[in-house]
Design a protein around this motif. Structure first.
Motif, short mmCIF file in Angstrom:
data_model
loop_
_atom_site.label_atom_id
_atom_site.label_comp_id
_atom_site.label_asym_id
_atom_site.label_seq_id
_atom_site.Cartn_x
_atom_site.Cartn_y
_atom_site.Cartn_z
N ARG A 89 17.68 -18.83 0.93
CA ARG A 89 17.16 -19.29 2.22
C ARG A 89 18.01 -20.43 2.78
N THR A 90 18.35 -21.36 1.90
CA THR A 90 19.13 -22.52 2.35
C THR A 90 20.50 -22.09 2.86
N PHE A 91 21.18 -21.20 2.12
CA PHE A 91 22.53 -20.86 2.55
C PHE A 91 22.54 -19.86 3.70
N GLU A 92 21.49 -19.07 3.87
CA GLU A 92 21.43 -18.20 5.05
C GLU A 92 21.43 -19.03 6.33
N ALA A 93 20.64 -20.10 6.34
CA ALA A 93 20.65 -21.00 7.50
C ALA A 93 21.99 -21.71 7.62
N ALA A 94 22.53 -22.15 6.49
CA ALA A 94 23.80 -22.87 6.52
C ALA A 94 24.95 -21.98 6.97
N THR A 95 24.90 -20.70 6.63
CA THR A 95 25.99 -19.78 6.98
C THR A 95 26.23 -19.75 8.48
N ARG A 96 25.16 -19.65 9.25
CA ARG A 96 25.32 -19.65 10.72
C ARG A 96 25.94 -20.96 11.19
N HIS A 97 25.50 -22.05 10.59
CA HIS A 97 25.97 -23.37 11.02
C HIS A 97 27.44 -23.56 10.69
N ILE A 98 27.86 -23.05 9.55
CA ILE A 98 29.23 -23.29 9.08
C ILE A 98 30.23 -22.37 9.76
N TYR A 99 29.93 -21.06 9.80
CA TYR A 99 30.95 -20.07 10.15
C TYR A 99 30.88 -19.56 11.59
N ASP A 100 29.71 -19.59 12.20
CA ASP A 100 29.57 -19.03 13.55
C ASP A 100 30.05 -20.03 14.59
N PRO A 101 30.53 -19.56 15.74
CA PRO A 101 30.91 -20.49 16.80
C PRO A 101 29.69 -21.19 17.36
N PRO A 102 29.84 -22.42 17.84
CA PRO A 102 28.70 -23.12 18.44
C PRO A 102 28.14 -22.33 19.61
N PRO A 103 26.85 -22.39 19.84
CA PRO A 103 26.27 -21.66 20.97
C PRO A 103 26.85 -22.12 22.29
N SER A 104 27.14 -21.17 23.17
CA SER A 104 27.79 -21.51 24.44
C SER A 104 26.79 -21.71 25.57
N ASP A 105 25.57 -21.21 25.41
CA ASP A 105 24.57 -21.37 26.45
C ASP A 105 23.47 -22.30 25.96
N TRP A 106 22.92 -23.08 26.88
CA TRP A 106 21.88 -24.03 26.54
C TRP A 106 20.94 -24.18 27.73
N SER A 107 19.66 -24.21 27.44
CA SER A 107 18.65 -24.24 28.50
C SER A 107 18.42 -25.63 29.07
N GLY A 108 18.99 -26.66 28.44
CA GLY A 108 18.71 -28.02 28.87
C GLY A 108 17.47 -28.59 28.22
N ARG A 109 16.89 -27.85 27.28
CA ARG A 109 15.67 -28.29 26.64
C ARG A 109 15.84 -28.34 25.12
N PHE A 110 14.94 -29.10 24.49
CA PHE A 110 14.98 -29.29 23.06
C PHE A 110 13.66 -28.93 22.42
#
Length: 288
Positions: A89-110
């Motif tokens: 579970r920990t590395f599945e979440a980490a995999t996206r963070h490490i290897y995928d490009p940062p998200p290019s779209d953002w709604s302006g909300r958190f």
């Protein structure tokens, strides 16, 4: 061994022991894409290249198993390990963070999470940090909308907030120590830039050296990037070093990947024999 890689190993040996953390890096980066299970002897062969004694590795493996990160299976006199559910579970979440490009779209909300019980705060803290959440106050966590919420924080109260006004920006600055993260990226680049330059001269590493470089690269990079919320560019300081650090990491990773995979072909064993071929997702890492 090239001096650039030898210096990285020497620096690692000057730090407090991180053998357990390196083991998790090996599994998440190299073993999970190839079936998930590996013989202890394969790991000992790698750690020998780092001049880390086998007894230290065995102790680290035992602690990781006791803490729920690894599972062990005995086949005759041989031990085989794989990530346990917690580690997966920990590395599945980490995999996206490490290897995928940062998200290019953002709604302006958190996404704002409120965790009121002390026990729930403790149980979810590490998972939330690894997922990219920042915390301005105890029990309060923040991340750009769309970031997956880990299972450990499923009971949190969820709200959406805007970061477009001054109060929102103050909330951001209190949630993430961006200055410290920037310094960590710069340190990472200083450590690995000589290796990139050496590889750029078409120099070649042996298969074991390539695997060593790959694991230490991700070991160092994930320690920084998992503390980076990957904020939209509009919210980042000018000349944010995270972009250059990701480019450097991807360039080295792609350069050493073929030879490092060949080392696993030759030396990697699972319960059923040679490790299976790598999953297709391995070739997509750091590609965009």
């Amino acid at each position: 061994m090239p001096p650039a890689l030898a210096r990285i190993i020497a620096q690692l040996k000057r730090e407090p022991s991180r053998t357990g953390s390196i083991v998790i890096t090996v599994f998440g980066d190299a073993i999970v894409p190839r079936g998930g299970s590996v013989w202890l002897g394969t790991l000992l062969g790698f750690f020998q290249a780092l001049d880390i004694d086998g007894s230290v590795v065995r102790t680290a493996m035992s602690r990781l198993a006791a803490d729920g990160w690894l599972e062990r299976e005995k086949v005759g006199r041989n031990s085989f390990y794989r990530l346990a559910a917690r580690g997966r579970r920990t590395f599945e979440a980490a995999t996206r963070h490490i290897y995928d490009p940062p998200p290019s779209d953002w709604s302006g909300r958190f996404e704002l999470l409120l965790i009121t019980k002390a026990a729930d705060r403790e149980a979810s803290r590490e998972a939330l940090r690894n997922a990219g959440f920042g915390s301005p106050l105890p029990g309060v966590w923040l991340a750009p909308s769309g970031v997956p919420i880990p299972d450990e924080a499923a009971s949190a109260i969820r709200l959406e907030v805007s970061a477009e006004d001054e109060n929102g920006r103050r909330l951001l600055s209190d949630s993430w120590p961006l200055d410290r993260t920037a310094d960590a990226y710069l340190k990472f680049m200083k450590t690995f830039e000589p290796l990139r330059s050496w590889l750029g001269r078409r120099a070649r590493l042996s298969e074991l050296e390539a695997f060593t470089a790959r694991i230490l690269l991700i070991h160092h990079y994930r320690r920084v990037v998992l503390r980076d919320p990957l904020l939209p560019s509009a919210l980042l300081p000018r000349n944010w070093p995270g972009n250059a650090a990701r480019e450097l990491c991807g360039e080295i990773y792609r350069a050493v990947l073929p030879a490092s995979e060949q080392w696993l072909d030759d030396q990697g064993l699972s319960e059923s024999g040679a490790l299976p071929a790598a999953a297709a997702e391995l070739a997509r890492r750091f590609r965009s």
